[in-house]
Design an enzyme around this catalytic site. Structure first.
Site, PDB file in Angstrom:
ATOM      1  N   GLU A  57      11.945  -0.347   4.741  1.00 31.96           N
ATOM      2  CA  GLU A  57      12.849  -1.489   4.564  1.00 31.96           C
ATOM      3  C   GLU A  57      12.133  -2.846   4.628  1.00 31.96           C
ATOM      4  O   GLU A  57      12.656  -3.835   4.120  1.00 31.96           O
ATOM      5  CB  GLU A  57      13.978  -1.442   5.597  1.00 31.96           C
ATOM      6  CG  GLU A  57      15.001  -0.373   5.265  1.00 31.96           C
ATOM      7  CD  GLU A  57      15.952  -0.111   6.424  1.00 31.96           C
ATOM      8  OE1 GLU A  57      16.458  -1.101   6.986  1.00 31.96           O
ATOM      9  OE2 GLU A  57      16.165   1.061   6.767  1.00 31.96           O
TER      10      GLU A  57
ATOM     11  N   HIS B  56       9.286  -3.498   3.112  1.00 35.35           N
ATOM     12  CA  HIS B  56       8.901  -3.735   1.722  1.00 35.35           C
ATOM     13  C   HIS B  56      10.136  -4.088   0.876  1.00 35.35           C
ATOM     14  O   HIS B  56      10.083  -4.969   0.017  1.00 35.35           O
ATOM     15  CB  HIS B  56       8.225  -2.495   1.135  1.00 35.35           C
ATOM     16  CG  HIS B  56       6.991  -2.039   1.867  1.00 35.35           C
ATOM     17  ND1 HIS B  56       6.959  -0.877   2.613  1.00 35.35           N
ATOM     18  CD2 HIS B  56       5.752  -2.581   1.963  1.00 35.35           C
ATOM     19  CE1 HIS B  56       5.746  -0.726   3.128  1.00 35.35           C
ATOM     20  NE2 HIS B  56       5.001  -1.744   2.765  1.00 35.35           N
TER      21      HIS B  56
ATOM     22  N   LEU C  21       8.916  -2.372  11.657  1.00 32.55           N
ATOM     23  CA  LEU C  21       8.685  -1.279  10.708  1.00 32.55           C
ATOM     24  C   LEU C  21       7.256  -1.351  10.187  1.00 32.55           C
ATOM     25  O   LEU C  21       6.728  -2.431   9.925  1.00 32.55           O
ATOM     26  CB  LEU C  21       9.656  -1.376   9.533  1.00 32.55           C
ATOM     27  CG  LEU C  21      11.146  -1.228   9.838  1.00 32.55           C
ATOM     28  CD1 LEU C  21      11.942  -1.136   8.538  1.00 32.55           C
ATOM     29  CD2 LEU C  21      11.410   0.003  10.696  1.00 32.55           C
TER      30      LEU C  21
ATOM     31  N   MET D  13       0.840  -1.199   0.000  1.00 31.71           N
ATOM     32  CA  MET D  13       0.000   0.000   0.000  1.00 31.71           C
ATOM     33  C   MET D  13       0.879   1.255   0.000  1.00 31.71           C
ATOM     34  O   MET D  13       0.409   2.345   0.333  1.00 31.71           O
ATOM     35  CB  MET D  13      -0.942  -0.013   1.198  1.00 31.71           C
ATOM     36  CG  MET D  13      -1.898  -1.199   1.153  1.00 31.71           C
ATOM     37  SD  MET D  13      -3.405  -0.947   2.084  1.00 31.71           S
ATOM     38  CE  MET D  13      -2.755  -0.747   3.721  1.00 31.71           C
TER      39      MET D  13
ATOM     40  N   GLY E 199       5.012 -10.286   4.121  1.00 32.22           N
ATOM     41  CA  GLY E 199       5.769 -10.191   5.354  1.00 32.22           C
ATOM     42  C   GLY E 199       5.065 -10.896   6.505  1.00 32.22           C
ATOM     43  O   GLY E 199       3.834 -10.856   6.609  1.00 32.22           O
TER      44      GLY E 199
HETATM   45  P1  AMP Z   1       1.579  -2.879   3.476  1.00 37.28           P
HETATM   46  O1  AMP Z   1       2.131  -1.893   2.506  1.00 37.28           O
HETATM   47  O2  AMP Z   1       1.656  -2.443   4.906  1.00 37.28           O
HETATM   48  O3  AMP Z   1       0.241  -3.427   3.073  1.00 37.28           O
HETATM   49  O4  AMP Z   1       2.563  -4.134   3.423  1.00 37.28           O
HETATM   50  C1  AMP Z   1       2.894  -4.749   2.208  1.00 37.28           C
HETATM   51  C2  AMP Z   1       3.685  -5.997   2.476  1.00 37.28           C
HETATM   52  O5  AMP Z   1       4.875  -5.657   3.198  1.00 37.28           O
HETATM   53  C3  AMP Z   1       2.934  -7.003   3.342  1.00 37.28           C
HETATM   54  O6  AMP Z   1       3.211  -8.321   2.883  1.00 37.28           O
HETATM   55  C4  AMP Z   1       3.530  -6.763   4.703  1.00 37.28           C
HETATM   56  O7  AMP Z   1       3.454  -7.890   5.549  1.00 37.28           O
HETATM   57  C5  AMP Z   1       4.956  -6.444   4.352  1.00 37.28           C
HETATM   58  N1  AMP Z   1       5.593  -5.720   5.462  1.00 37.28           N
HETATM   59  C6  AMP Z   1       5.174  -4.559   6.033  1.00 37.28           C
HETATM   60  N2  AMP Z   1       5.972  -4.223   7.070  1.00 37.28           N
HETATM   61  C7  AMP Z   1       6.907  -5.204   7.170  1.00 37.28           C
HETATM   62  C8  AMP Z   1       8.005  -5.454   8.052  1.00 37.28           C
HETATM   63  N3  AMP Z   1       8.309  -4.628   9.050  1.00 37.28           N
HETATM   64  N4  AMP Z   1       8.746  -6.564   7.849  1.00 37.28           N
HETATM   65  C9  AMP Z   1       8.428  -7.430   6.844  1.00 37.28           C
HETATM   66  N5  AMP Z   1       7.432  -7.255   5.981  1.00 37.28           N
HETATM   67  C10 AMP Z   1       6.655  -6.161   6.141  1.00 37.28           C
END
Ligand code: AMP
Length: 284
Positions: free
Chosen positions: A35, A37, A187, A30, A150
């Site tokens: 880091e 991502h 993060l 999103m 993640g």
């Molecule tokens: P988001 O943009 O928050 O929807 O996250 C996109 C992807 O990045 C999802 O698969 C999350 O689980 C992963 N993600 C977000 N934060 C982290 C993190 N701190 N460590 C590992 N993966 C992450």
């Protein structure tokens, strides 16, 4: 790095890559990239994938309009981060292409009953229907060999794995470890909304998980310790759970073995989540 917003171009680009013998790795986000991502992109590159990253703030997974409005959006910066991480194609689909009926409700929903209605789903009704629906669409249009998620969003990973199995989607779901700041805070794009004082309180989530993982005892004791740690720091606790990592069912006090501890709480209006593997030792 290619930049794509048009759905048909996105689909053709993916088809061309597959026709050229490349495997596509999908990294769905999103935006407000950090880091965590970047680590997903690195994992995809390490597997030799042609990396397609999507950035789409999915309105359907927000049950709170204020949360959707406040969600950080940094498109210019995201493009630079994606490019330097080694993304091959960045897809920024429009709302109208993802949800053609928007702003009316989309009629088709993918729902993983039983996994999506507990934990995060209990406090955010409809959240995982939104997640499963958007991930299904991203996967159908992209046709990836692998999709990277993640462990930060542990329940999301479980929901996506189950959806892929139930629908027979031809994609391998790869779970990647949580990336943390030096002090242990996981993060998150939402962290930018934390004041320095709120950030200090937010650290109690990872502390609580540390306390649980250091405890040699049954699940109910871990729950109580996690809750107390977070409440002591002034966090409004949404849940502090210990569950089976696949079914997400709460562990009972007779169980011994590896389980997942998950916590969620609100700090200064910002909802945060974290999780960690723990070893529970049940009584007899
Ligand atoms: P988001 O943009 O928050 O929807 O996250 C996109 C992807 O990045 C999802 O698969 C999350 O689980 C992963 N993600 C977000 N934060 C982290 C993190 N701190 N460590 C590992 N993966 C992450």
């Amino acid at each position: 790095m290619l930049l794509v917003t048009d759905l048909e171009r996105w689909r053709r680009l993916a088809e061309d890559q597959r026709a050229g013998g490349r495997r596509i790795g999908l990294v769905a986000t999103m935006g407000a990239l950090h880091e965590g991502h970047q680590a997903l992109v690195a994992a995809a590159r390490a597997n030799g994938d042609y990396v397609i990253m999507t950035i789409f703030v999915n309105s359907r997974q927000f049950n709170d309009p204020n949360d959707l409005r406040a969600y950080p959006r940094t498109p210019g910066q995201d493009r630079a981060v994606a490019e330097s991480a080694g993304v091959d194609a960045l897809v920024e689909p429009t709302m109208g292409e993802m949800w053609p009926a928007f702003p009316d409700p989309t009629l088709t929903t993918v729902s993983v009953a039983g996994l999506g209605d507990r934990l995060e789903g209990a406090g955010r009704p409809g959240h995982f229907d939104g997640v499963a629906s958007v991930v299904a669409k991203l996967a159908i249009v992209t046709g990836p060999s692998r999709a990277y998620f993640g462990e930060k969003d542990f329940q999301q990973l479980a929901v996506v794995r189950r959806m892929v199995a139930d629908l027979g989607l031809d994609v391998t779901v790869v779970g990647c470890p949580i990336v943390r700041d030096d002090d242990g805070l996981a993060l998150s794009s939402r962290n930018v909304r934390l004041s320095p004082e709120a950030r200090a309180r937010a650290l109690s989530l990872s502390h609580a998980l540390g306390v649980a993982s250091g405890h040699d005892g049954p699940a109910s004791e871990m729950r109580a310790m996690m809750r107390a740690t977070m409440e002591h720091a002034g966090v409004q606790v949404a849940y502090a759970e210990v569950v089976d990592p696949i079914t997400l069912r709460p562990a009972d006090d007779t169980e011994t073995g590896l389980r997942r501890a998950l916590v969620a709480g609100v700090v200064d209006g910002v909802r945060l989540i974290d999780n960690r593997e723990v070893y529970v030792r049940g009584g007899h």
